[in-house]
Design a protein around this motif. Structure first.
Motif, PDB file in Angstrom:
ATOM      1  N   SER A  91      15.338   4.702  18.676  1.00 14.70           N
ATOM      2  CA  SER A  91      15.463   4.809  20.120  1.00 14.70           C
ATOM      3  C   SER A  91      16.728   3.972  20.528  1.00 14.70           C
ATOM      4  O   SER A  91      16.306   2.698  20.555  1.00 14.70           O
ATOM      5  CB  SER A  91      13.993   4.128  20.563  1.00 14.70           C
ATOM      6  N   TYR A  92      17.697   4.375  20.882  1.00 15.53           N
ATOM      7  CA  TYR A  92      18.975   3.658  21.056  1.00 15.53           C
ATOM      8  C   TYR A  92      19.873   4.295  21.790  1.00 15.53           C
ATOM      9  O   TYR A  92      19.848   5.471  22.392  1.00 15.53           O
ATOM     10  CB  TYR A  92      19.489   3.363  19.613  1.00 15.53           C
ATOM     11  N   TYR A  93      21.022   3.424  22.496  1.00 14.11           N
ATOM     12  CA  TYR A  93      22.096   3.956  22.936  1.00 14.11           C
ATOM     13  C   TYR A  93      23.313   4.052  22.126  1.00 14.11           C
ATOM     14  O   TYR A  93      23.530   2.947  21.614  1.00 14.11           O
ATOM     15  CB  TYR A  93      22.403   3.070  24.261  1.00 14.11           C
ATOM     16  N   GLY A 100      24.780   9.164  23.413  1.00  9.71           N
ATOM     17  CA  GLY A 100      24.019   8.301  24.643  1.00  9.71           C
ATOM     18  C   GLY A 100      22.780   7.797  24.302  1.00  9.71           C
ATOM     19  O   GLY A 100      22.418   7.465  23.288  1.00  9.71           O
ATOM     20  N   ASN A 101      21.991   7.941  25.233  1.00 10.02           N
ATOM     21  CA  ASN A 101      20.670   7.403  25.253  1.00 10.02           C
ATOM     22  C   ASN A 101      19.834   8.395  24.238  1.00 10.02           C
ATOM     23  O   ASN A 101      19.743   9.774  24.469  1.00 10.02           O
ATOM     24  CB  ASN A 101      19.652   7.250  26.260  1.00 10.02           C
ATOM     25  N   THR A 102      19.371   8.092  23.050  1.00  8.54           N
ATOM     26  CA  THR A 102      18.950   9.143  21.908  1.00  8.54           C
ATOM     27  C   THR A 102      17.507   8.540  21.158  1.00  8.54           C
ATOM     28  O   THR A 102      17.298   7.145  21.267  1.00  8.54           O
ATOM     29  CB  THR A 102      20.019   9.144  20.791  1.00  8.54           C
ATOM     30  N   HIS A 117      21.357  12.308  25.261  1.00  8.11           N
ATOM     31  CA  HIS A 117      21.795  12.319  26.633  1.00  8.11           C
ATOM     32  C   HIS A 117      20.773  11.893  27.542  1.00  8.11           C
ATOM     33  O   HIS A 117      21.068  11.988  28.926  1.00  8.11           O
ATOM     34  CB  HIS A 117      22.585  13.743  26.818  1.00  8.11           C
ATOM     35  N   SER A 119      18.662  10.128  30.373  1.00  5.13           N
ATOM     36  CA  SER A 119      18.634   9.031  31.390  1.00  5.13           C
ATOM     37  C   SER A 119      17.723   7.902  31.184  1.00  5.13           C
ATOM     38  O   SER A 119      18.231   6.673  31.550  1.00  5.13           O
ATOM     39  CB  SER A 119      18.583   9.458  32.841  1.00  5.13           C
ATOM     40  N   GLU A 120      16.759   7.987  30.422  1.00  7.42           N
ATOM     41  CA  GLU A 120      15.729   6.865  30.340  1.00  7.42           C
ATOM     42  C   GLU A 120      14.927   7.243  28.869  1.00  7.42           C
ATOM     43  O   GLU A 120      14.930   8.229  28.563  1.00  7.42           O
ATOM     44  CB  GLU A 120      14.657   6.691  31.374  1.00  7.42           C
ATOM     45  N   ARG A 121      14.969   6.035  28.008  1.00  5.81           N
ATOM     46  CA  ARG A 121      14.309   6.157  26.807  1.00  5.81           C
ATOM     47  C   ARG A 121      12.845   5.517  27.213  1.00  5.81           C
ATOM     48  O   ARG A 121      12.822   4.385  27.682  1.00  5.81           O
ATOM     49  CB  ARG A 121      14.806   5.613  25.511  1.00  5.81           C
ATOM     50  N   GLY A 136      11.079  10.359  27.360  1.00  3.69           N
ATOM     51  CA  GLY A 136      12.171  10.052  28.016  1.00  3.69           C
ATOM     52  C   GLY A 136      12.415  11.174  29.188  1.00  3.69           C
ATOM     53  O   GLY A 136      11.543  11.881  29.583  1.00  3.69           O
ATOM     54  N   THR A 141      23.976  10.885  29.642  1.00  7.05           N
ATOM     55  CA  THR A 141      24.534   9.755  29.216  1.00  7.05           C
ATOM     56  C   THR A 141      25.361  10.200  27.738  1.00  7.05           C
ATOM     57  O   THR A 141      25.043  10.786  27.197  1.00  7.05           O
ATOM     58  CB  THR A 141      23.593   8.631  28.746  1.00  7.05           C
TER      59      THR A 141
END
Length: 185
Positions: A91-93, A100-102, A117, A119-121, A136, A141
């Motif tokens: 769980s990372y950017y 992006g957020n993955t 991509h 927007s939130e994790r 998410g 992203t």
């Protein structure tokens, strides 16, 4: 202990050898570990348009978009859910890829799913998730690209992105079609 090869055993070995050679020539690979029963990564009853267009990187990935009743995109912020139970492996950017957020979830036997991509994790590495757990929200992203909101989704087996099977539907390359989620219905 000695093993004697009778004519029957030799025929059996010959058939196995011929089968392996023919399979290799035809591109047939050994049976994969049983694929989990992946569902769409969205809430029950939602209809999304999937697209795995020519030139998409990596090949076989699906970009998912949602549209309102008037045909306008309304993906941004929609909840993304686990398409099968498993453990959150990552769980990372990403600052080095376009993801992006993955989030990457491991499902056992070499199977994983990637959701990018976001927007939130909403889950951290090591979390156990059930199918349908909110992980998410859809975003746009990316450290490399200017994107419109969508969910980038991959099914991965033994480290390679494979053609996805979602709710029993095979997503062969270069398809664009709608599908309705049965995740946790």
């Amino acid at each position: 202990m000695s093993i004697s090869f009778t004519a029957t055993r030799w025929r059996f070995v010959a058939l196995l050898t011929v089968g392996a050679v023919v399979g290799a020539l035809l591109g047939v690979q050994p049976a994969q570990a049983a694929r989990p029963g992946f569902r769409m990564p969205f809430l029950c009853g939602q209809t999304w348009q999937g697209n795995n267009w020519n030139g998409h990187s990596p090949a076989h990935a699906i970009d998912w978009n949602h549209y309102d009743a008037n045909g306008n995109p309304d993906d941004l912020g929609r909840r993304v859910v686990a398409s099968a139970a498993g453990t959150v492996l990552e769980s990372y950017y990403s600052t080095t890829t376009g993801y992006g957020n993955t989030i990457v979830i491991g499902h056992g036997d070499g199977w994983r799913t990637r959701y990018a991509h976001l927007s939130e994790r909403l889950v951290a590495e090591g979390a156990k998730v059930d199918r349908g757990t909110v992980i998410g929200k859809v975003g746009a992203t990316s450290a490399k690209y200017d994107l419109s909101p969508h969910l980038h989704y991959e099914q991965i087996h033994d480290g390679s992105v494979v053609v996805s099977v979602v709710q029993g539907v095979t997503w062969s390359d270069y398809l664009k079609r709608n599908q309705t989620s049965t995740n946790n219905c």
